[in-house]
Motif scaffolding. Sequence first.
Motif, PDB file in Angstrom:
ATOM      1  N   GLY B 174       0.893  -1.192  -0.119  1.00 23.28           N
ATOM      2  CA  GLY B 174       0.139  -0.054  -0.076  1.00 23.28           C
ATOM      3  C   GLY B 174       0.822   1.280  -0.040  1.00 23.28           C
ATOM      4  N   TYR B 175       2.220   1.024  -0.065  1.00 24.21           N
ATOM      5  CA  TYR B 175       3.020   2.336  -0.110  1.00 24.21           C
ATOM      6  C   TYR B 175       2.766   2.951  -1.563  1.00 24.21           C
ATOM      7  CZ  TYR B 175       7.127   5.123  -0.268  1.00 24.21           C
ATOM      8  OH  TYR B 175       8.010   6.475  -0.240  1.00 24.21           O
ATOM      9  N   VAL B 176       2.776   4.363  -1.467  1.00 22.93           N
ATOM     10  CA  VAL B 176       2.550   5.274  -2.635  1.00 22.93           C
ATOM     11  C   VAL B 176       3.626   6.087  -2.601  1.00 22.93           C
ATOM     12  CG1 VAL B 176       0.935   6.599  -4.023  1.00 22.93           C
ATOM     13  CG2 VAL B 176      -0.001   4.886  -2.624  1.00 22.93           C
ATOM     14  N   ASN B 178       5.358   9.629  -2.938  1.00 23.84           N
ATOM     15  CA  ASN B 178       4.888  11.086  -2.810  1.00 23.84           C
ATOM     16  C   ASN B 178       4.855  12.104  -3.985  1.00 23.84           C
ATOM     17  OD1 ASN B 178       4.243  13.476  -1.578  1.00 23.84           O
ATOM     18  ND2 ASN B 178       4.935  13.002   0.086  1.00 23.84           N
ATOM     19  N   GLY B 179       3.686  12.323  -4.615  1.00 26.16           N
ATOM     20  CA  GLY B 179       3.749  13.069  -5.798  1.00 26.16           C
ATOM     21  C   GLY B 179       4.312  14.480  -5.501  1.00 26.16           C
ATOM     22  N   LEU B 180       3.924  15.057  -4.410  1.00 26.89           N
ATOM     23  CA  LEU B 180       4.333  16.244  -4.001  1.00 26.89           C
ATOM     24  C   LEU B 180       5.885  16.511  -4.041  1.00 26.89           C
ATOM     25  CD1 LEU B 180       2.903  18.976  -3.268  1.00 26.89           C
ATOM     26  CD2 LEU B 180       3.443  18.364  -0.814  1.00 26.89           C
ATOM     27  N   MET B 186       8.173  21.328  -2.716  1.00 25.89           N
ATOM     28  CA  MET B 186       8.934  20.358  -1.832  1.00 25.89           C
ATOM     29  C   MET B 186      10.324  20.478  -1.930  1.00 25.89           C
ATOM     30  SD  MET B 186       7.370  18.796   0.016  1.00 25.89           S
ATOM     31  CE  MET B 186       7.560  17.748   1.365  1.00 25.89           C
ATOM     32  N   ILE B 189      11.162  23.085   0.556  1.00 25.05           N
ATOM     33  CA  ILE B 189      11.108  22.332   2.270  1.00 25.05           C
ATOM     34  C   ILE B 189      12.290  21.545   2.380  1.00 25.05           C
ATOM     35  CG2 ILE B 189       9.631  20.801   3.454  1.00 25.05           C
ATOM     36  CD1 ILE B 189       7.386  22.170   2.121  1.00 25.05           C
ATOM     37  N   CYS B 193      14.807  22.138   5.307  1.00 29.52           N
ATOM     38  CA  CYS B 193      15.233  21.031   6.320  1.00 29.52           C
ATOM     39  C   CYS B 193      16.555  20.767   6.480  1.00 29.52           C
ATOM     40  CB  CYS B 193      14.643  19.627   5.904  1.00 29.52           C
ATOM     41  SG  CYS B 193      12.991  19.520   6.213  1.00 29.52           S
ATOM     42  N   TRP B 196      17.937  23.700   8.464  1.00 27.88           N
ATOM     43  CA  TRP B 196      17.608  23.454   9.827  1.00 27.88           C
ATOM     44  C   TRP B 196      18.668  22.547  10.486  1.00 27.88           C
ATOM     45  CZ3 TRP B 196      11.673  21.401  10.946  1.00 27.88           C
ATOM     46  CH2 TRP B 196      11.726  21.384  12.388  1.00 27.88           C
TER      47      TRP B 196
END
Lengths: 402, 208
Positions: B174-176, B178-180, B186, B189, B193, B196
Amino acid sequence: MARLRQYLDKIKPQFEPGGRFQALHSVFDGFETFLYSPRTTSAARYTTHIHDSIDSKRTMTIVIMALLPCFVFGMYNIGYQHWLAAGLEPSGHFWEELFYGFLTVLPRLVVSYVVGLGIEFIVAQKKHEEIQEGFLVTGILIPMICPPEISLWMLAVATAFSVIFAKEVFGGTGYNLLNVALVTRAFLFFAYPAHMSGDKVFVATGQPFGFGPAVPDGFTCATPLGQISQGTFDITGVGSHAISTWDAFLGLMPGCMGETSTLFILVGGLLLMLAGIASWRVMLTVFAGALCMGWVANIFATPTYPMASVEPFQQLLYGGLAFAAVFMATDPVTSARTSKGKYIYGFLTGVVAVLIRTYNNGYPEGAMLAVLLMNCFAPLIDWCIVEANARRRLARLVRSQK
Amino acid sequence: MAEKVSSRSVLFNPFSKNNPVIVQILGICSVLAVTAKLEPAIVMGLSVIVVLAFSNVIISLIRNTIPVNIRIIVQLVVVAGLVVIVSQLLQAYAYDVSKQLSVFIGLIITNCILMGRLEAFAMANKPWPSFLDGIGNGIGYAMILIITGFFRELLGSGTLLGFQVVPDAFYEAGYVNNGLMILPPMALIVVACIIWVHRSYNKDLQEQ
């Protein structure tokens, strides 16, 4: 109740500085103020945005109460749609359907709260602060604006992402620029589009904990907005029975859990208005903006954009616009703060929401993106209003000095 | 630059303490654009290292003969010449990657890191330190590009350099992907990170 108070008082010293569990001070404080009114309220302290003798924990509790009608109806509707999908007669099974919906939602609710509150607790411990209560509402909103059977791990990832990047990095509750629940949904929407839109996800087809009738494989049913954006105006629900305007108002149609029932959203909205928690200015102007834009779109309707041809009032019945207007746009942290600013903010939210759903066939629903966009503009709107006010008063002063 | 700087610090400072991307926040646009996959990120990083090193040397060699008024134009001409060479080489030997990078090789010309190093360092230093400075800053930039590209390709496509890394069993469970992660926001971000983590190890870089 008195015994609980006694018990809390008894264990309290252990959580004070120097006590055995001083590291868990903020956790204890969080539970204590949740169970009992704190002695100090925000009138006496600096808190986020409320300057009243009500503290933000009580505010949040009232919002939760306002959400409950929607929540209960949402659970029932999940079961109702599931019974239809299984090819059974849905009426007469009220309690079973409600229980089915409850079992479907429960894991999502638990995941949303555990992940979100877990992160908040850890951050509060690290920064030696009180636990902020903002997630109380966000945690219940998240399962309400996602498709009923969204994978638990996706929900967990999205919740963690939005709590960290939309809230904690900005300074926690009261400092976030964007609505945290909507950021969760936006993250899911862009990261896992196949699981957040289309005609497969908006009716629960599983059997949580082995409960409920089985649904045939490969079952599909689009939401009303999804059907309209494909050019189908005779909207049908599960099992090809027509969805009347009354059904749409009542909320008996496929969709995310919280958003289908305009009636119960309005009940919640009324409660929020009576309690003075959410701004009626924002709510009414979002509806006004949506109606205006729906009316303009209707005048210039073309077959290229099927959504433009629906009656303006129907824009309010389908999709998440009503929910966004009552529970999302009114979020006191992310909406405009000035009264005039609220009119502008709300009106533009409504306009943009209908604009997106009408003129972008790729996105059948635009309420989420509209609220997030206007969240970004809210500080600018406020700044303009405050500056204009300052300039007007300055001009008045100069006149009076002459 | 008046004070004497050791070649060591010229070469190694840009890796961490004075990293062009995560400390000076330069060249962000190309980081967003080319890091959706690891391979273009590596090629882009190498191209920038080469162009930066050699343009630094060339400008440093002719720094005393450039009229001050037109120095930016001269710098641009030198960089543009090198970029054209790199771009032609890529088209000849790595056509697929050069298609993926599309305009971004050409846009190295406008990369703020290049203009910054030429103005701040090569115009005032001898060729050898300038060369080291170019290499150091190029590697500092490439490092961030590669880290960002690594996470974006791994989480966004489940592959690294085009080879599937996430096992099939994950997808069956069920893993998909991450389209983002494939979308530019992204990258911002992921870079945030990295900053950070970097700042939490280098407390002296933290703003008050």
